[in-house]
Design an enzyme around this catalytic site. Sequence first.
Site, PDB file in Angstrom:
ATOM      1  N   LYS A 166       0.831  -1.206   0.000  1.00  0.00           N
ATOM      2  CA  LYS A 166       0.000   0.000   0.000  1.00  0.00           C
ATOM      3  C   LYS A 166       0.866   1.256   0.000  1.00  0.00           C
ATOM      4  O   LYS A 166       0.655   2.192  -0.789  1.00  0.00           O
ATOM      5  CB  LYS A 166      -0.914   0.007   1.222  1.00  0.00           C
ATOM      6  CG  LYS A 166      -1.823   1.223   1.311  1.00  0.00           C
ATOM      7  CD  LYS A 166      -2.273   1.502   2.726  1.00  0.00           C
ATOM      8  CE  LYS A 166      -1.178   2.150   3.545  1.00  0.00           C
ATOM      9  NZ  LYS A 166      -1.643   2.650   4.850  1.00  0.00           N
ATOM     10  N   CYS A 212     -19.127   6.397   5.575  1.00  0.00           N
ATOM     11  CA  CYS A 212     -19.096   4.932   5.717  1.00  0.00           C
ATOM     12  C   CYS A 212     -18.137   4.550   6.836  1.00  0.00           C
ATOM     13  O   CYS A 212     -17.056   3.989   6.607  1.00  0.00           O
ATOM     14  CB  CYS A 212     -18.695   4.279   4.394  1.00  0.00           C
ATOM     15  SG  CYS A 212     -19.088   2.521   4.288  1.00  0.00           S
ATOM     16  N   CYS A 229     -25.722   5.378   7.008  1.00  0.00           N
ATOM     17  CA  CYS A 229     -26.380   4.923   5.782  1.00  0.00           C
ATOM     18  C   CYS A 229     -27.537   5.840   5.395  1.00  0.00           C
ATOM     19  O   CYS A 229     -27.838   5.989   4.209  1.00  0.00           O
ATOM     20  CB  CYS A 229     -26.891   3.494   5.957  1.00  0.00           C
ATOM     21  SG  CYS A 229     -25.580   2.262   6.195  1.00  0.00           S
ATOM     22  N   CYS A 231     -26.247   8.567   3.207  1.00  0.00           N
ATOM     23  CA  CYS A 231     -25.473   8.138   2.029  1.00  0.00           C
ATOM     24  C   CYS A 231     -26.379   8.086   0.814  1.00  0.00           C
ATOM     25  O   CYS A 231     -27.527   7.615   0.878  1.00  0.00           O
ATOM     26  CB  CYS A 231     -24.849   6.765   2.284  1.00  0.00           C
ATOM     27  SG  CYS A 231     -23.867   6.136   0.913  1.00  0.00           S
ATOM     28  N   CYS A 270     -26.584  -0.043  -2.288  1.00  0.00           N
ATOM     29  CA  CYS A 270     -25.535  -0.714  -1.526  1.00  0.00           C
ATOM     30  C   CYS A 270     -26.105  -1.965  -0.879  1.00  0.00           C
ATOM     31  O   CYS A 270     -27.116  -1.895  -0.157  1.00  0.00           O
ATOM     32  CB  CYS A 270     -24.962   0.218  -0.468  1.00  0.00           C
ATOM     33  SG  CYS A 270     -23.693  -0.543   0.574  1.00  0.00           S
TER      34      CYS A 270
END
Length: 413
Positions: free
Chosen positions: A269, A339, A346, A349, A355
């Site tokens: 990463k 998130c 939620c 969102c 989702c």
Amino acid sequence: MLGVRCSTRVCYVVRCVTMTSPYFMPSRSGISPPGDQDAVCGPAASLRSKLTNNRRNVEPDSSGAVKEVKEEQEEARISEQRPSSAPLSPGKVHGGCHPKTEADTLPLSSQSRRRRQLKVEYEEDEGVPAVKTELWEPPDWKKQLGYIREMRSGRDAPVDKMGAEKCYDTEAPAHVRRFQVLVSLMLSSQTKDQVTAAAMQKLRAHGCTVEKILTTDDETLGKLIYPVGFWRTKVKYLKLTSALLQKEFGGDVPDSVEGLVRLPGVGPKMAHLAMDIAWDQVSGIGVDTHVHRISNRLGWLKKPTKTPEETRRALEEWLPRDLWSEINWLLVGFGQQVCLPVNPLCSACLNQHSCPSAHKPSPPKRPKAGPPRSPKPEPKQEVAVKQERTKKEPRPTPVSPAAQRRRPRSLKS
């Protein structure tokens, strides 16, 4: 004179008998039209046809006629199997005008077997395009990505203000800026961006270069980067990485993922993010805990993954390469604001209707390992402890009624 004439007659009779007798005729394997033989072979062919006619007149038996008919049928079948572009009659071949070839000497079965072996050639159609296999991609991912961009349009998440792109000195030389980017990525592991930015600010004030890190003792370096996560381990990694950069790379950061992952404390990463930020080269997707969590929640993977490295490989299989650099900071900021790891928002969102993980309870957070607690004593043990305490504590001496009477009245009142 008489003897000479007789001998002449005898020779003539013998010659006629020899010419007309079928026993002196040469064997023949086939019959061809007389006109064709005369045209090709000349007098010899015409003589052969006359002798053949004479032989048919001499032997008019039924068996011979049947045999001749069979031979004609066999020769007709063979002539039909031959190519039409070059017809050859058996009389031409066996009459002496053309030499016999290898194919003529082979049996009929081998000739027919050889003629049946045909070479098949296929023509390539240049106008027909090749069939392409479609790659897997999650449904509605473009719509979901557009909503995430809309929610991230303010760029007010911690990663936007205190990420690795904001922690280096813009006025420093290029190799120093690249080193500071690498140091900020190493410190950001298991650490919030606010803590990483504060540690980088102290390091830059002290001098965040390869030479300065090598000349700083471990205690001072630990105080500068405290309280980042695992700060003691990161002090060792900073020293080892700085020594390796000075020895093998001339004090600069490697410009390849293979060289970056060789450095102590640098994983895939960090390597991909360093290539993107320090060298402006997209070598892969930088997947941290936020990208790993959100990709699994949105269903952007064929099957759920357990590690960020598995998530990186799964995303790179289908996500277009021009989005690899953008996807990290998009999902990291989205995970910091909306998130969330526990109790995601939620209801706020825009992807709550598409989702697959929307409005689902998040898994319980594991308790952190702390010091061991002493177990509670059982009821019998509590009784025993009370008895021991009563034995150790001195009991008050009782006062007799006579002594109480002797006391002055002022004390009683």
